[in-house]
Scaffold this motif. Structure first.
Motif, PDB file in Angstrom:
ATOM      1  N   ARG A  22       9.406  17.755   0.389  1.00 50.15           N
ATOM      2  CA  ARG A  22       8.541  18.208  -0.784  1.00 50.15           C
ATOM      3  C   ARG A  22       8.390  16.794  -1.662  1.00 50.15           C
ATOM      4  N   VAL A  23       9.030  15.872  -1.640  1.00 54.04           N
ATOM      5  CA  VAL A  23       8.721  14.588  -2.120  1.00 54.04           C
ATOM      6  C   VAL A  23       7.317  14.148  -1.691  1.00 54.04           C
ATOM      7  N   PHE A  24       7.190  13.976  -0.231  1.00 44.82           N
ATOM      8  CA  PHE A  24       6.065  13.481   0.485  1.00 44.82           C
ATOM      9  C   PHE A  24       4.845  14.229  -0.089  1.00 44.82           C
ATOM     10  N   SER A  25       5.083  15.621   0.028  1.00 49.23           N
ATOM     11  CA  SER A  25       3.953  16.509  -0.247  1.00 49.23           C
ATOM     12  C   SER A  25       3.475  16.599  -1.556  1.00 49.23           C
ATOM     13  N   SER A  26       4.457  16.020  -2.587  1.00 48.07           N
ATOM     14  CA  SER A  26       4.029  16.011  -3.808  1.00 48.07           C
ATOM     15  C   SER A  26       3.269  14.495  -4.234  1.00 48.07           C
ATOM     16  N   ILE A  27       3.694  13.626  -3.628  1.00 50.31           N
ATOM     17  CA  ILE A  27       2.959  12.254  -3.807  1.00 50.31           C
ATOM     18  C   ILE A  27       1.926  11.966  -3.230  1.00 50.31           C
ATOM     19  N   ALA A  28       1.756  12.427  -1.969  1.00 50.03           N
ATOM     20  CA  ALA A  28       0.438  12.242  -0.853  1.00 50.03           C
ATOM     21  C   ALA A  28      -0.983  12.529  -1.797  1.00 50.03           C
ATOM     22  N   PRO A  29      -0.939  13.604  -2.599  1.00 50.72           N
ATOM     23  CA  PRO A  29      -2.269  13.831  -3.241  1.00 50.72           C
ATOM     24  C   PRO A  29      -2.811  12.735  -4.212  1.00 50.72           C
ATOM     25  N   LEU A  30      -1.500  12.035  -4.940  1.00 47.20           N
ATOM     26  CA  LEU A  30      -1.632  11.314  -5.880  1.00 47.20           C
ATOM     27  C   LEU A  30      -2.097   9.784  -5.274  1.00 47.20           C
ATOM     28  N   LEU A  41       1.232   5.231   4.154  1.00 48.06           N
ATOM     29  CA  LEU A  41       1.884   6.373   3.452  1.00 48.06           C
ATOM     30  C   LEU A  41       3.081   6.836   4.490  1.00 48.06           C
ATOM     31  N   TYR A  42       2.454   7.020   5.751  1.00 46.82           N
ATOM     32  CA  TYR A  42       3.459   7.685   6.625  1.00 46.82           C
ATOM     33  C   TYR A  42       4.509   6.749   7.257  1.00 46.82           C
ATOM     34  N   LEU A  43       4.170   5.500   7.281  1.00 43.09           N
ATOM     35  CA  LEU A  43       5.078   4.391   7.832  1.00 43.09           C
ATOM     36  C   LEU A  43       6.192   4.282   6.870  1.00 43.09           C
ATOM     37  N   ILE A  44       5.728   4.099   5.247  1.00 40.54           N
ATOM     38  CA  ILE A  44       6.459   3.581   4.458  1.00 40.54           C
ATOM     39  C   ILE A  44       7.495   4.894   4.001  1.00 40.54           C
ATOM     40  N   CYS A  45       6.925   6.111   3.997  1.00 42.36           N
ATOM     41  CA  CYS A  45       7.765   7.367   3.634  1.00 42.36           C
ATOM     42  C   CYS A  45       8.792   7.483   4.644  1.00 42.36           C
ATOM     43  N   LYS A 223      -0.206  -8.530   3.066  1.00 44.84           N
ATOM     44  CA  LYS A 223      -0.356  -8.420   1.488  1.00 44.84           C
ATOM     45  C   LYS A 223      -0.833  -6.933   1.184  1.00 44.84           C
ATOM     46  N   ALA A 224      -1.951  -6.668   1.958  1.00 45.11           N
ATOM     47  CA  ALA A 224      -2.308  -5.161   1.437  1.00 45.11           C
ATOM     48  C   ALA A 224      -1.273  -4.069   1.985  1.00 45.11           C
ATOM     49  N   PHE A 225      -0.547  -4.206   2.971  1.00 44.27           N
ATOM     50  CA  PHE A 225       0.718  -3.397   3.163  1.00 44.27           C
ATOM     51  C   PHE A 225       1.518  -3.542   2.171  1.00 44.27           C
ATOM     52  N   ILE A 226       1.857  -4.499   1.653  1.00 46.15           N
ATOM     53  CA  ILE A 226       3.022  -4.882   0.597  1.00 46.15           C
ATOM     54  C   ILE A 226       2.726  -4.152  -0.605  1.00 46.15           C
ATOM     55  N   SER A 227       1.144  -4.217  -1.015  1.00 45.92           N
ATOM     56  CA  SER A 227       0.731  -3.637  -2.284  1.00 45.92           C
ATOM     57  C   SER A 227       0.756  -2.096  -1.976  1.00 45.92           C
ATOM     58  N   ASP A 228       0.648  -1.569  -1.080  1.00 44.34           N
ATOM     59  CA  ASP A 228       0.832   0.052  -0.749  1.00 44.34           C
ATOM     60  C   ASP A 228       2.088   0.331  -0.798  1.00 44.34           C
ATOM     61  N   LEU A 229       3.236  -0.688  -0.314  1.00 46.79           N
ATOM     62  CA  LEU A 229       4.396  -0.492  -0.174  1.00 46.79           C
ATOM     63  C   LEU A 229       4.938  -0.165  -1.792  1.00 46.79           C
ATOM     64  N   VAL A 230       4.715  -1.149  -2.578  1.00 45.78           N
ATOM     65  CA  VAL A 230       4.996  -1.089  -3.925  1.00 45.78           C
ATOM     66  C   VAL A 230       4.610   0.141  -4.583  1.00 45.78           C
ATOM     67  N   LEU A 231       3.330   0.640  -4.282  1.00 40.05           N
ATOM     68  CA  LEU A 231       2.844   1.616  -4.862  1.00 40.05           C
ATOM     69  C   LEU A 231       3.502   2.993  -4.517  1.00 40.05           C
ATOM     70  N   ILE A 232       3.871   3.128  -3.247  1.00 42.31           N
ATOM     71  CA  ILE A 232       4.409   4.314  -2.628  1.00 42.31           C
ATOM     72  C   ILE A 232       5.931   4.610  -3.045  1.00 42.31           C
ATOM     73  N   VAL A 233       6.668   3.383  -3.090  1.00 48.09           N
ATOM     74  CA  VAL A 233       7.901   3.252  -3.544  1.00 48.09           C
ATOM     75  C   VAL A 233       8.205   3.690  -4.815  1.00 48.09           C
ATOM     76  N   ILE A 237      10.484   7.159  -5.702  1.00 48.81           N
ATOM     77  CA  ILE A 237      11.601   7.127  -6.377  1.00 48.81           C
ATOM     78  C   ILE A 237      11.368   7.781  -7.608  1.00 48.81           C
ATOM     79  N   ASP A 238      10.428   7.903  -8.435  1.00 47.87           N
ATOM     80  CA  ASP A 238      10.035   8.706  -9.586  1.00 47.87           C
ATOM     81  C   ASP A 238      10.501  10.132  -9.267  1.00 47.87           C
ATOM     82  N   ARG A 239       9.815  10.672  -8.015  1.00 50.97           N
ATOM     83  CA  ARG A 239       9.986  12.052  -7.861  1.00 50.97           C
ATOM     84  C   ARG A 239      11.318  12.231  -7.264  1.00 50.97           C
TER      85      ARG A 239
END
Length: 268
Positions: A22-30, A41-45, A223-233, A237-239
């Protein structure tokens, strides 16, 4: 009727799996059009879900065996001679990683903290197993009913608030770790990557077929991966926090009811 910890663990992980879906489904569109990597998204989640599961690893023995594994140590020693695996691989055996001016160390203190986390959740699973055994209940019946779950929660954590605060601290600790990694993405590593690698392997990277351009591209990708990681994390966590507060809110109400009932039945 004897309920084992393994049976409790299976029930808990089944519910975690559903929640994380449910968390994954809710944050993917955002995150659509905001990430720099298509598969990030798939790797980090997937990694975050694994961490979620590791809370219920079998205690101290798990971490001790990983650390002293000769097979893991041997593989990492071989790989570190000729590749960049030492940046991350050393974390598996408690050595951290070292990328020139950027260093992270997984110390015995950190391993002790991981063992403590796992041990706390083991006590929680033991409390549920004991409650199920005493009351002839299946783990799912207890996990899905606040009036039942509140009893093992209080036994394992002291109170529902104690459980809630512990889970929240873990979440915010992970968010803080991701925030520290974000500092790497801000460092101007591209122009000095060849020098760092040369110092690490004591050879000119070009001898290995690694041009300055290739190394700079590698650093940009990291560095791009890290930036994505921070955003996804952050979103993950919020959800998770929202769902945790919703789930434990029902337990808190049940605990209040039990406390009020106990007080009213006590002799004056």
């Amino acid at each position: 009727m004897k309920v084992t910890i393994e049976k409790v663990k299976e029930a808990i992980l089944a519910r975690q799996f559903e929640e994380n879906e449910r968390v994954f489904s809710s944050i993917a569109p955002l995150l659509r059009d905001k990430l720099r990597g298509r598969s990030t998204l798939y790797l980090i989640c997937g990694g975050l879900m694994l961490l979620d599961h590791l809370r219920f690893a079998p205690g101290e023995r798990f971490f001790a065996e990983v650390k002293r594994s000769e097979a893991i140590s041997r593989i990492l020693r071989v790989l570190r001679k000729n590749s960049l695996i030492d940046i991350f691989g050393g974390m598996l055996i408690g050595k951290g990683f070292d990328f020139g001016i950027v260093r992270f160390k997984l110390s015995e203190e950190h391993l002790g903290w991981l063992r403590e986390v796992s041990s706390r959740y083991r006590r929680y699973m033991e409390a549920i197993a004991e409650y199920c055994s005493e009351n002839e209940l299946e783990p799912g019946e207890v996990l899905d009913d606040p009036s039942k779950l509140v009893h093992p929660v209080r036994k394992a954590w002291g109170s529902v608030d104690g459980f809630l605060n512990y889970e929240l601290r873990l979440m915010e600790g992970l968010r803080g770790w991701a925030g520290k990694l974000e500092g790497i993405a801000q460092l101007p590593l591209e122009p000095i990557a060849p020098m760092i690698l040369k110092a690490k392997i004591n050879r000119d990277p070009k001898e290995l077929g690694l041009t300055d351009e290739a190394l700079s591209e590698l650093v940009r990708s990291i560095k791009a991966f890290i930036s994505d990681l921070v955003l996804i994390v952050d979103l993950f966590i919020d959800r998770k926090r929202e769902l945790l507060l919703e789930r434990l809110g029902r337990l808190i109400e049940e605990e209040k009811r039990l406390t009020a009932s106990s007080s009213s039945s006590s002799p004056t």
